[in-house]
Design a protein around this motif. Structure first.
Motif, PDB file in Angstrom:
ATOM      1  N   VAL A 292      34.617  30.976  40.794  1.00 48.12           N
ATOM      2  CA  VAL A 292      35.467  32.066  41.279  1.00 48.12           C
ATOM      3  C   VAL A 292      35.376  32.130  42.801  1.00 48.12           C
ATOM      4  CG1 VAL A 292      35.904  34.540  41.231  1.00 48.12           C
ATOM      5  CG2 VAL A 292      35.108  33.382  39.153  1.00 48.12           C
ATOM      6  N   ALA A 293      36.521  32.158  43.459  1.00 50.06           N
ATOM      7  CA  ALA A 293      36.578  32.267  44.916  1.00 50.06           C
ATOM      8  C   ALA A 293      37.449  33.463  45.288  1.00 50.06           C
ATOM      9  CB  ALA A 293      37.145  30.992  45.537  1.00 50.06           C
ATOM     10  N   PRO A 294      36.849  34.556  45.748  1.00 53.92           N
ATOM     11  CA  PRO A 294      37.648  35.710  46.167  1.00 53.92           C
ATOM     12  C   PRO A 294      38.159  35.560  47.587  1.00 53.92           C
ATOM     13  CG  PRO A 294      35.317  36.202  46.403  1.00 53.92           C
ATOM     14  CD  PRO A 294      35.399  34.814  45.820  1.00 53.92           C
ATOM     15  N   PHE A 295      39.285  36.181  47.867  1.00 53.47           N
ATOM     16  CA  PHE A 295      39.686  36.419  49.241  1.00 53.47           C
ATOM     17  C   PHE A 295      38.788  37.554  49.741  1.00 53.47           C
ATOM     18  CE2 PHE A 295      43.228  34.364  47.276  1.00 53.47           C
ATOM     19  CZ  PHE A 295      43.855  33.627  48.271  1.00 53.47           C
ATOM     20  N   MET A 296      38.040  37.289  50.789  1.00 56.17           N
ATOM     21  CA  MET A 296      37.042  38.250  51.251  1.00 56.17           C
ATOM     22  C   MET A 296      37.694  39.563  51.685  1.00 56.17           C
ATOM     23  SD  MET A 296      34.034  36.652  50.986  1.00 56.17           S
ATOM     24  CE  MET A 296      32.799  37.017  52.238  1.00 56.17           C
ATOM     25  N   ARG A 297      36.898  40.612  51.727  1.00 55.15           N
ATOM     26  CA  ARG A 297      37.442  41.937  52.061  1.00 55.15           C
ATOM     27  C   ARG A 297      38.224  41.880  53.377  1.00 55.15           C
ATOM     28  NH1 ARG A 297      33.996  46.839  52.740  1.00 55.15           N
ATOM     29  NH2 ARG A 297      33.256  46.284  50.662  1.00 55.15           N
ATOM     30  N   GLY A 298      39.407  42.460  53.340  1.00 58.18           N
ATOM     31  CA  GLY A 298      40.265  42.484  54.518  1.00 58.18           C
ATOM     32  C   GLY A 298      41.231  41.335  54.627  1.00 58.18           C
ATOM     33  N   TYR A 299      40.990  40.252  53.875  1.00 55.52           N
ATOM     34  CA  TYR A 299      41.871  39.091  53.900  1.00 55.52           C
ATOM     35  C   TYR A 299      42.915  39.229  52.787  1.00 55.52           C
ATOM     36  CZ  TYR A 299      38.758  36.452  57.031  1.00 55.52           C
ATOM     37  OH  TYR A 299      38.012  36.020  58.106  1.00 55.52           O
ATOM     38  N   ALA A 300      44.193  39.301  53.160  1.00 53.94           N
ATOM     39  CA  ALA A 300      45.252  39.405  52.160  1.00 53.94           C
ATOM     40  C   ALA A 300      45.226  38.173  51.254  1.00 53.94           C
ATOM     41  CB  ALA A 300      46.608  39.525  52.850  1.00 53.94           C
ATOM     42  N   PRO A 301      45.460  38.396  49.954  1.00 48.88           N
ATOM     43  CA  PRO A 301      45.943  39.606  49.298  1.00 48.88           C
ATOM     44  C   PRO A 301      44.863  40.571  48.814  1.00 48.88           C
ATOM     45  CG  PRO A 301      46.009  37.790  47.757  1.00 48.88           C
ATOM     46  CD  PRO A 301      45.546  37.217  49.052  1.00 48.88           C
ATOM     47  N   SER A 302      43.569  40.343  49.102  1.00 51.16           N
ATOM     48  CA  SER A 302      42.569  41.373  48.832  1.00 51.16           C
ATOM     49  C   SER A 302      42.832  42.559  49.749  1.00 51.16           C
ATOM     50  CB  SER A 302      41.148  40.835  49.050  1.00 51.16           C
ATOM     51  OG  SER A 302      40.795  39.896  48.052  1.00 51.16           O
ATOM     52  N   SER A 303      42.269  43.699  49.398  1.00 55.37           N
ATOM     53  CA  SER A 303      42.565  44.913  50.166  1.00 55.37           C
ATOM     54  C   SER A 303      41.658  45.030  51.385  1.00 55.37           C
ATOM     55  CB  SER A 303      42.387  46.151  49.270  1.00 55.37           C
ATOM     56  OG  SER A 303      41.046  46.308  48.855  1.00 55.37           O
ATOM     57  N   VAL A 304      42.143  45.787  52.363  1.00 54.16           N
ATOM     58  CA  VAL A 304      41.292  46.157  53.491  1.00 54.16           C
ATOM     59  C   VAL A 304      40.341  47.252  53.024  1.00 54.16           C
ATOM     60  CG1 VAL A 304      43.037  45.528  55.202  1.00 54.16           C
ATOM     61  CG2 VAL A 304      42.957  47.870  54.334  1.00 54.16           C
ATOM     62  N   ALA A 305      39.272  47.450  53.769  1.00 55.25           N
ATOM     63  CA  ALA A 305      38.266  48.431  53.377  1.00 55.25           C
ATOM     64  C   ALA A 305      38.706  49.829  53.797  1.00 55.25           C
ATOM     65  CB  ALA A 305      36.931  48.084  54.014  1.00 55.25           C
ATOM     66  N   ALA A 306      38.833  50.724  52.843  1.00 53.07           N
ATOM     67  CA  ALA A 306      39.236  52.098  53.156  1.00 53.07           C
ATOM     68  C   ALA A 306      38.219  52.785  54.054  1.00 53.07           C
ATOM     69  CB  ALA A 306      39.424  52.890  51.866  1.00 53.07           C
ATOM     70  N   ASP A 307      36.937  52.395  53.913  1.00 50.94           N
ATOM     71  CA  ASP A 307      35.893  53.003  54.736  1.00 50.94           C
ATOM     72  C   ASP A 307      35.647  52.232  56.032  1.00 50.94           C
ATOM     73  OD1 ASP A 307      34.583  50.740  53.842  1.00 50.94           O
ATOM     74  OD2 ASP A 307      33.102  51.814  52.627  1.00 50.94           O
ATOM     75  N   GLY A 308      36.392  51.158  56.250  1.00 50.23           N
ATOM     76  CA  GLY A 308      36.294  50.406  57.493  1.00 50.23           C
ATOM     77  C   GLY A 308      35.025  49.603  57.664  1.00 50.23           C
ATOM     78  N   ARG A 309      34.294  49.323  56.587  1.00 49.36           N
ATOM     79  CA  ARG A 309      33.017  48.608  56.713  1.00 49.36           C
ATOM     80  C   ARG A 309      33.227  47.097  56.535  1.00 49.36           C
ATOM     81  NH1 ARG A 309      28.461  50.894  52.970  1.00 49.36           N
ATOM     82  NH2 ARG A 309      30.009  50.342  51.404  1.00 49.36           N
ATOM     83  N   TYR A 310      32.694  46.328  57.495  1.00 44.33           N
ATOM     84  CA  TYR A 310      32.822  44.865  57.452  1.00 44.33           C
ATOM     85  C   TYR A 310      31.543  44.150  57.907  1.00 44.33           C
ATOM     86  CZ  TYR A 310      37.769  45.756  56.762  1.00 44.33           C
ATOM     87  OH  TYR A 310      38.972  46.198  56.259  1.00 44.33           O
ATOM     88  N   GLN A 311      30.453  44.839  58.076  1.00 47.54           N
ATOM     89  CA  GLN A 311      29.215  44.198  58.512  1.00 47.54           C
ATOM     90  C   GLN A 311      28.689  43.265  57.428  1.00 47.54           C
ATOM     91  OE1 GLN A 311      27.545  48.360  58.259  1.00 47.54           O
ATOM     92  NE2 GLN A 311      25.614  47.201  58.041  1.00 47.54           N
ATOM     93  N   THR A 312      27.791  42.353  57.805  1.00 49.24           N
ATOM     94  CA  THR A 312      27.314  41.351  56.855  1.00 49.24           C
ATOM     95  C   THR A 312      26.588  41.966  55.668  1.00 49.24           C
ATOM     96  OG1 THR A 312      25.391  41.018  58.301  1.00 49.24           O
ATOM     97  CG2 THR A 312      27.193  39.427  58.463  1.00 49.24           C
ATOM     98  N   GLY A 313      25.944  43.115  55.865  1.00 49.07           N
ATOM     99  CA  GLY A 313      25.297  43.777  54.738  1.00 49.07           C
ATOM    100  C   GLY A 313      26.294  44.170  53.661  1.00 49.07           C
ATOM    101  N   VAL A 314      27.485  44.594  54.072  1.00 51.88           N
ATOM    102  CA  VAL A 314      28.525  44.946  53.102  1.00 51.88           C
ATOM    103  C   VAL A 314      29.042  43.686  52.408  1.00 51.88           C
ATOM    104  CG1 VAL A 314      30.842  45.933  52.842  1.00 51.88           C
ATOM    105  CG2 VAL A 314      29.173  47.063  54.287  1.00 51.88           C
ATOM    106  N   LEU A 315      29.141  42.587  53.135  1.00 51.58           N
ATOM    107  CA  LEU A 315      29.568  41.332  52.511  1.00 51.58           C
ATOM    108  C   LEU A 315      28.578  40.906  51.434  1.00 51.58           C
ATOM    109  CD1 LEU A 315      30.701  39.250  55.631  1.00 51.58           C
ATOM    110  CD2 LEU A 315      31.993  40.955  54.313  1.00 51.58           C
TER     111      LEU A 315
END
Length: 292
Positions: free
Chosen positions: A55-78
């Protein structure tokens, strides 16, 4: 011919669109910048043939996955994304994790924070912090290689990267993987980042991790884990012609990995996007390691 299907799953507050092939133990493949899940397409087929559910997801923020509503993108969230995807996709302790670039940092964090979820891991093109840290602070590297990371911390980069149909990204690919014909791949990368919200999300990985902007103190332990060494066996891959991250010595890399079961493999003649440049060699090394 292995069929690659597209799916969608909700995990850690993100609607992840993902590519998938095969059935068996979960093999989760995480991409980096600027890239998409499509970069893993040949590997998904090879992993499926080897008996994995790849399984290969489009990472958070990369279309067509959604952007983060809470605006978090640090490596800990990844890293927490990887753990949440493991849960949402029904993974167990036979699961394996593969990460390239930012995906490698997520791989370190997820396997350090919750090692019991993963049997083995593969990281590519971004070494562990004990190797990456000194490289990141070297004057010549800062001048010739890593300037873009700090430029991305400036909001002006949203404008510069978007100009001329994301020509900035074309230049990065040319610098990071010299000689690679990126033409067939770049349209998908641009589609994932063309909308301003998606591009800002991708650049926010740098702003929050390097600039410390908007980091969530509630996950400080997970953030710290992304800069630690996993305890499970790790295969580390790096292209000898990488124009983004300088290729370290094998002995230096080996010393940064867990001693038992880990391996280092340099991919001769490949640059930063080694999975595009040398898919047969890269995929063979990954499958052999994960099935050992």
């Amino acid at each position: 011919m292995t069929e690659i299907i597209q799916g969608r799953v909700r995990a850690n507050g993100i609607d992840f669109v993902h590519l998938e092939a095969g059935d068996g133990p979960l093999a989760l493949c995480l991409h980096g910048f600027p890239d998409t899940a499509w970069g893993w397409e040949p590997l998904l087929a090879d992993l499926a043939a080897a008996g994995f559910r790849a399984v290969a997801p489009f990472m958070r923020g990369y279309a067509p996955s959604s952007v983060a509503a809470d605006g978090r993108y640090q490596t800990g969230v990844l890293a927490l994304d990887a753990i949440a995807l493991h849960e949402a996709l029904g993974g167990d302790d036979t699961a394996v994790l593969i990460g390239h670039d930012w995906g490698a940092l997520a791989t370190y964090g997820a396997t350090v924070h919750e090692p019991g979820r993963w049997r083995r891991a593969v990281a590519a093109s971004v070494p562990p912090a004990s190797v990456m840290g000194p490289a990141l602070l070297d004057y010549d590297n800062l001048k010739h290689r890593f300037w873009y990371q700090f430029f991305f911390c400036n909001p002006l980069s949203d404008v510069a990267v978007a100009m001329n149909d994301l020509a900035f990204i074309e230049r990065l690919w040319a610098d990071w993987s010299p000689g690679l014909d990126a033409g067939p791949h770049l349209p998908r990368v641009k589609d994932a980042l063309r909308e301003p919200a998606n591009l800002t999300a991708a650049l926010s990985y740098y702003r929050q991790t390097l600039g410390g902007i908007g980091q969530d103190p509630a996950i400080a332990d997970v953030q710290a884990a992304t800069f630690q060494t996993p305890s499970i066996p790790v295969l580390y891959l790096h292209g000898t012609d990488d124009g983004c991250m300088p290729c370290p010595e094998v002995s230096t890399l080996a010393a940064a990995l867990p001693g038992e079961g880990s391996r280092v493999e340099l991919v001769q003649g490949a640059g930063h996007f080694l999975q595009y440049e040398a898919p047969q060699r890269v995929n063979r090394a990954i499958v052999e390691f994960l099935t050992a």
